[in-house]
Scaffold this active site. Structure first.
Site, mmCIF file in Angstrom:
data_model
loop_
_atom_site.group_PDB
_atom_site.id
_atom_site.type_symbol
_atom_site.label_atom_id
_atom_site.label_comp_id
_atom_site.label_asym_id
_atom_site.label_seq_id
_atom_site.Cartn_x
_atom_site.Cartn_y
_atom_site.Cartn_z
ATOM 1 N N LYS A 1 57.357 44.213 18.159
ATOM 2 C CA LYS A 1 58.504 43.327 17.912
ATOM 3 C C LYS A 1 58.156 41.875 18.201
ATOM 4 C CE LYS A 1 61.357 45.119 20.908
ATOM 5 N NZ LYS A 1 60.546 46.180 21.524
ATOM 6 N N ARG B 1 69.938 44.971 24.276
ATOM 7 C CA ARG B 1 69.190 46.187 24.575
ATOM 8 C C ARG B 1 70.129 47.330 24.937
ATOM 9 N NH1 ARG B 1 63.816 44.130 25.840
ATOM 10 N NH2 ARG B 1 62.387 45.804 26.380
ATOM 11 N N ARG C 1 46.999 46.828 25.075
ATOM 12 C CA ARG C 1 47.611 45.493 25.029
ATOM 13 C C ARG C 1 47.166 44.661 26.224
ATOM 14 N NH1 ARG C 1 53.937 44.473 24.097
ATOM 15 N NH2 ARG C 1 54.212 45.985 25.776
ATOM 16 N N ARG D 1 49.724 43.672 31.225
ATOM 17 C CA ARG D 1 51.077 43.466 31.725
ATOM 18 C C ARG D 1 51.367 44.474 32.820
ATOM 19 N NH1 ARG D 1 55.519 42.758 26.945
ATOM 20 N NH2 ARG D 1 56.654 44.178 28.306
ATOM 21 N N ARG E 1 60.184 52.868 30.360
ATOM 22 C CA ARG E 1 60.781 51.930 29.391
ATOM 23 C C ARG E 1 61.188 52.681 28.119
ATOM 24 N NH1 ARG E 1 56.082 48.113 28.817
ATOM 25 N NH2 ARG E 1 57.358 46.868 27.426
HETATM 26 P P1 AMP Z 1 59.978 43.154 26.685
HETATM 27 O O1 AMP Z 1 59.025 42.013 26.744
HETATM 28 O O2 AMP Z 1 61.039 42.975 25.638
HETATM 29 O O3 AMP Z 1 59.294 44.493 26.597
HETATM 30 O O4 AMP Z 1 60.781 43.144 28.076
HETATM 31 C C1 AMP Z 1 60.113 43.317 29.310
HETATM 32 C C2 AMP Z 1 61.133 43.595 30.417
HETATM 33 O O5 AMP Z 1 62.046 42.498 30.548
HETATM 34 C C3 AMP Z 1 62.034 44.807 30.185
HETATM 35 O O6 AMP Z 1 61.406 46.038 30.535
HETATM 36 C C4 AMP Z 1 63.201 44.461 31.112
HETATM 37 O O7 AMP Z 1 62.867 44.666 32.472
HETATM 38 C C5 AMP Z 1 63.350 42.960 30.877
HETATM 39 N N1 AMP Z 1 64.236 42.705 29.729
HETATM 40 C C6 AMP Z 1 63.883 42.230 28.503
HETATM 41 N N2 AMP Z 1 64.944 42.126 27.681
HETATM 42 C C7 AMP Z 1 66.015 42.553 28.405
HETATM 43 C C8 AMP Z 1 67.414 42.706 28.136
HETATM 44 N N3 AMP Z 1 67.931 42.406 26.931
HETATM 45 N N4 AMP Z 1 68.203 43.175 29.118
HETATM 46 C C9 AMP Z 1 67.714 43.469 30.336
HETATM 47 N N5 AMP Z 1 66.415 43.374 30.656
HETATM 48 C C10 AMP Z 1 65.559 42.919 29.723
#
Ligand code: AMP
Length: 221
Positions: A13, A88, A127, A160, A171
Protein backbone atom coordinates in the site's frame (compact mmCIF):
# COMPACT_ATOMS: atom_id res chain seq x y z
CA UNK A 1 -9.25 12.84 -6.36
CA UNK A 2 -9.73 11.28 -2.91
CA UNK A 3 -8.49 7.70 -2.69
CA UNK A 4 -8.11 5.12 0.03
CA UNK A 5 -5.75 2.15 -0.15
CA UNK A 6 -6.89 -0.87 1.82
CA UNK A 7 -5.08 -4.16 2.07
CA UNK A 8 -3.23 -6.29 4.59
CA UNK A 9 0.12 -5.24 6.09
CA UNK A 10 2.86 -5.86 3.53
CA UNK A 11 0.55 -5.66 0.48
CA UNK A 12 2.52 -2.70 -0.89
CA UNK A 13 0.00 0.00 0.00
CA UNK A 14 2.67 2.48 1.05
CA UNK A 15 4.76 2.14 -2.09
CA UNK A 16 1.81 2.22 -4.48
CA UNK A 17 0.01 5.01 -2.61
CA UNK A 18 3.15 7.18 -2.84
CA UNK A 19 3.50 6.48 -6.58
CA UNK A 20 -0.16 7.37 -7.21
CA UNK A 21 0.12 10.54 -5.09
CA UNK A 22 3.17 11.66 -7.04
CA UNK A 23 1.66 10.95 -10.46
CA UNK A 24 -1.59 12.80 -9.77
CA UNK A 25 -0.20 15.51 -7.46
CA UNK A 26 -2.13 14.35 -4.40
CA UNK A 27 -1.14 14.44 -0.74
CA UNK A 28 0.00 11.06 0.58
CA UNK A 29 -1.39 10.61 4.09
CA UNK A 30 -0.12 7.57 6.02
CA UNK A 31 -0.47 7.43 9.81
CA UNK A 32 2.14 4.63 10.01
CA UNK A 33 4.75 6.92 8.37
CA UNK A 34 3.76 9.83 10.61
CA UNK A 35 4.02 7.70 13.75
CA UNK A 36 7.39 6.22 12.72
CA UNK A 37 8.76 9.73 12.15
CA UNK A 38 7.54 10.80 15.60
CA UNK A 39 9.26 7.74 17.13
CA UNK A 40 12.52 8.61 15.29
CA UNK A 41 12.33 12.17 16.59
CA UNK A 42 11.53 11.00 20.14
CA UNK A 43 8.51 13.31 20.51
CA UNK A 44 5.77 12.91 23.11
CA UNK A 45 3.53 11.29 20.48
CA UNK A 46 6.43 9.06 19.44
CA UNK A 47 6.85 7.85 23.00
CA UNK A 48 3.10 7.19 23.26
CA UNK A 49 2.88 5.08 20.08
CA UNK A 50 6.24 3.26 20.10
CA UNK A 51 5.22 0.33 22.31
CA UNK A 52 1.79 0.03 20.66
CA UNK A 53 3.35 -0.21 17.20
CA UNK A 54 6.04 -2.66 18.30
CA UNK A 55 3.28 -5.01 19.45
CA UNK A 56 1.29 -4.58 16.23
CA UNK A 57 -1.69 -3.02 18.03
CA UNK A 58 -3.63 0.03 16.88
CA UNK A 59 -2.97 3.52 18.21
CA UNK A 60 -6.14 4.94 19.87
CA UNK A 61 -8.71 6.18 17.34
CA UNK A 62 -8.94 9.73 18.71
CA UNK A 63 -5.17 10.28 18.48
CA UNK A 64 -5.02 8.93 14.92
CA UNK A 65 -8.14 10.69 13.68
CA UNK A 66 -7.00 14.08 14.94
CA UNK A 67 -3.69 13.76 13.10
CA UNK A 68 -5.36 12.72 9.87
CA UNK A 69 -8.05 15.41 10.03
CA UNK A 70 -5.40 18.11 10.20
CA UNK A 71 -3.72 16.80 7.05
CA UNK A 72 -6.92 16.22 5.06
CA UNK A 73 -7.93 19.82 5.68
CA UNK A 74 -4.47 21.25 4.98
CA UNK A 75 -3.68 23.32 1.85
CA UNK A 76 -1.35 20.54 0.59
CA UNK A 77 -4.41 18.31 0.20
CA UNK A 78 -6.39 20.87 -1.79
CA UNK A 79 -5.97 18.84 -5.00
CA UNK A 80 -6.93 15.62 -3.22
CA UNK A 81 -5.23 12.90 -1.20
CA UNK A 82 -4.32 9.25 -1.00
CA UNK A 83 -5.07 7.69 2.37
CA UNK A 84 -2.78 4.79 3.23
CA UNK A 85 -3.51 3.03 6.53
CA UNK A 86 -6.45 5.18 7.64
CA UNK A 87 -9.23 4.32 8.32
CA UNK A 88 -8.34 0.95 9.81
CA UNK A 89 -11.64 0.20 11.56
CA UNK A 90 -15.30 1.18 11.25
CA UNK A 91 -15.09 3.86 13.99
CA UNK A 92 -12.29 5.58 12.04
CA UNK A 93 -14.29 5.25 8.80
CA UNK A 94 -17.23 6.96 10.48
CA UNK A 95 -14.94 9.72 11.75
CA UNK A 96 -13.59 10.17 8.21
CA UNK A 97 -17.12 10.34 6.80
CA UNK A 98 -17.85 13.12 9.28
CA UNK A 99 -14.68 15.05 8.46
CA UNK A 100 -15.41 14.86 4.72
CA UNK A 101 -19.17 15.28 5.15
CA UNK A 102 -18.58 18.58 6.95
CA UNK A 103 -17.30 19.92 3.63
CA UNK A 104 -19.84 18.04 1.50
CA UNK A 105 -17.21 15.65 0.30
CA UNK A 106 -16.52 11.92 0.23
CA UNK A 107 -14.06 9.32 -1.03
CA UNK A 108 -13.98 8.63 -4.78
CA UNK A 109 -12.49 5.17 -4.70
CA UNK A 110 -11.24 2.48 -2.32
CA UNK A 111 -8.45 0.35 -3.76
CA UNK A 112 -8.11 -3.12 -2.29
CA UNK A 113 -4.60 -4.46 -2.92
CA UNK A 114 -4.84 -8.24 -2.86
CA UNK A 115 -1.83 -10.39 -1.94
CA UNK A 116 -1.93 -13.99 -0.60
CA UNK A 117 -1.00 -14.42 3.06
CA UNK A 118 2.12 -16.56 2.42
CA UNK A 119 3.54 -13.80 0.23
CA UNK A 120 2.75 -11.17 2.87
CA UNK A 121 4.89 -13.04 5.40
CA UNK A 122 7.72 -13.37 2.86
CA UNK A 123 7.52 -9.65 2.04
CA UNK A 124 7.74 -8.73 5.72
CA UNK A 125 10.85 -10.93 6.00
CA UNK A 126 12.50 -9.15 3.08
CA UNK A 127 11.34 -5.58 3.78
CA UNK A 128 13.86 -3.01 5.03
CA UNK A 129 13.39 0.70 5.68
CA UNK A 130 15.81 3.59 5.90
CA UNK A 131 16.59 4.41 9.53
CA UNK A 132 16.66 8.14 8.70
CA UNK A 133 14.04 8.92 6.03
CA UNK A 134 11.84 5.81 6.26
CA UNK A 135 12.02 4.90 2.54
CA UNK A 136 11.01 1.23 2.15
CA UNK A 137 12.96 -1.41 0.15
CA UNK A 138 12.55 -5.08 -0.55
CA UNK A 139 15.95 -6.72 -0.54
CA UNK A 140 14.79 -9.27 -3.15
CA UNK A 141 12.39 -7.36 -5.43
CA UNK A 142 13.49 -3.75 -4.98
CA UNK A 143 16.99 -3.70 -3.44
CA UNK A 144 18.97 -0.49 -2.82
CA UNK A 145 21.83 0.32 -5.22
CA UNK A 146 24.36 -0.17 -2.40
CA UNK A 147 23.62 -3.04 -0.05
CA UNK A 148 22.26 -1.89 3.31
CA UNK A 149 22.24 1.83 2.37
CA UNK A 150 19.37 4.13 1.38
CA UNK A 151 19.47 5.33 -2.26
CA UNK A 152 18.07 8.72 -1.23
CA UNK A 153 20.01 9.72 1.90
CA UNK A 154 22.74 7.06 2.20
CA UNK A 155 21.76 6.11 5.75
CA UNK A 156 21.58 2.53 7.04
CA UNK A 157 18.62 0.27 6.22
CA UNK A 158 16.97 -1.55 9.11
CA UNK A 159 14.16 -4.07 9.62
CA UNK A 160 11.00 -2.43 10.92
CA UNK A 161 10.47 -3.30 14.57
CA UNK A 162 6.97 -4.59 13.70
CA UNK A 163 8.13 -6.78 10.79
CA UNK A 164 9.15 -9.76 12.92
CA UNK A 165 7.01 -12.83 12.29
CA UNK A 166 5.10 -12.69 15.58
CA UNK A 167 4.12 -9.03 15.17
CA UNK A 168 3.25 -9.47 11.48
CA UNK A 169 0.86 -12.29 12.47
CA UNK A 170 -0.67 -10.02 15.14
CA UNK A 171 -1.08 -7.20 12.57
CA UNK A 172 -2.74 -9.64 10.14
CA UNK A 173 -5.11 -10.79 12.88
CA UNK A 174 -6.13 -7.20 13.60
CA UNK A 175 -6.50 -6.60 9.87
CA UNK A 176 -8.91 -9.53 9.50
CA UNK A 177 -10.86 -8.61 12.63
CA UNK A 178 -11.26 -4.85 12.43
CA UNK A 179 -10.08 -3.59 9.02
CA UNK A 180 -11.69 -6.11 6.67
CA UNK A 181 -15.24 -5.05 7.70
CA UNK A 182 -14.43 -1.79 5.90
CA UNK A 183 -14.94 -3.56 2.57
CA UNK A 184 -18.58 -4.10 3.44
CA UNK A 185 -18.80 -0.54 4.76
CA UNK A 186 -17.52 1.00 1.51
CA UNK A 187 -19.18 -1.57 -0.76
CA UNK A 188 -22.49 -0.03 0.22
CA UNK A 189 -21.37 3.03 -1.75
CA UNK A 190 -20.09 0.80 -4.59
CA UNK A 191 -16.65 2.44 -4.52
CA UNK A 192 -14.38 -0.56 -3.85
CA UNK A 193 -12.16 -2.04 -6.57
CA UNK A 194 -9.76 -4.95 -6.13
CA UNK A 195 -6.32 -4.94 -7.70
CA UNK A 196 -3.95 -7.87 -7.87
CA UNK A 197 -1.00 -6.70 -5.75
CA UNK A 198 1.38 -9.48 -6.87
CA UNK A 199 4.24 -8.90 -9.28
CA UNK A 200 6.74 -6.10 -9.69
CA UNK A 201 6.04 -2.54 -8.53
CA UNK A 202 5.50 -1.14 -12.02
CA UNK A 203 3.05 -3.84 -13.11
CA UNK A 204 0.91 -3.27 -10.00
CA UNK A 205 1.13 0.50 -10.55
CA UNK A 206 -0.02 0.13 -14.18
CA UNK A 207 -3.03 -1.91 -13.02
CA UNK A 208 -3.97 0.84 -10.57
CA UNK A 209 -3.56 3.67 -13.08
CA UNK A 210 -5.61 1.75 -15.65
CA UNK A 211 -8.41 1.28 -13.10
CA UNK A 212 -8.38 5.00 -12.28
CA UNK A 213 -8.62 5.75 -16.00
CA UNK A 214 -11.51 3.32 -16.42
CA UNK A 215 -13.30 5.05 -13.53
CA UNK A 216 -12.75 8.43 -15.17
CA UNK A 217 -10.68 9.61 -12.21
CA UNK A 218 -7.35 10.20 -13.91
CA UNK A 219 -8.34 13.30 -15.85
CA UNK A 220 -7.97 11.12 -18.98
CA UNK A 221 -10.93 9.31 -20.51
P1 AMP B 1 1.52 0.77 8.73
O1 AMP B 1 2.75 1.53 8.37
O2 AMP B 1 0.30 1.28 8.03
O3 AMP B 1 1.69 -0.72 8.61
O4 AMP B 1 1.25 1.07 10.29
C1 AMP B 1 2.18 0.70 11.28
C2 AMP B 1 1.54 0.79 12.66
O5 AMP B 1 1.10 2.13 12.93
C3 AMP B 1 0.28 -0.06 12.85
O6 AMP B 1 0.57 -1.42 13.14
C4 AMP B 1 -0.36 0.67 14.04
O7 AMP B 1 0.30 0.38 15.25
C5 AMP B 1 -0.10 2.13 13.68
N1 AMP B 1 -1.18 2.65 12.82
C6 AMP B 1 -1.11 2.97 11.50
N2 AMP B 1 -2.29 3.41 11.02
C7 AMP B 1 -3.15 3.37 12.08
C8 AMP B 1 -4.53 3.69 12.25
N3 AMP B 1 -5.29 4.13 11.23
N4 AMP B 1 -5.08 3.52 13.47
C9 AMP B 1 -4.34 3.10 14.52
N5 AMP B 1 -3.05 2.76 14.43
C10 AMP B 1 -2.44 2.89 13.23
Amino acid sequence: MKLLFLGPPGAGKGTQAKMVAEKFNLMHIAPGDIFRQEVREGTELGRLVEGIMAEGRLVPDDVTTQIIEKRINSPEAANGFVLDGFPRNVAQAEALAQILGARNDGLDLVINLEVPEEELLERARTRRVCSACGKPYNIKLDPPKTEGKCDVCGETLITRQDDNEETVKQRLKIYHEVTEPLFEYYNRDGIVISINGCGDLDSVFQRIVQSLEEKGLSGKR
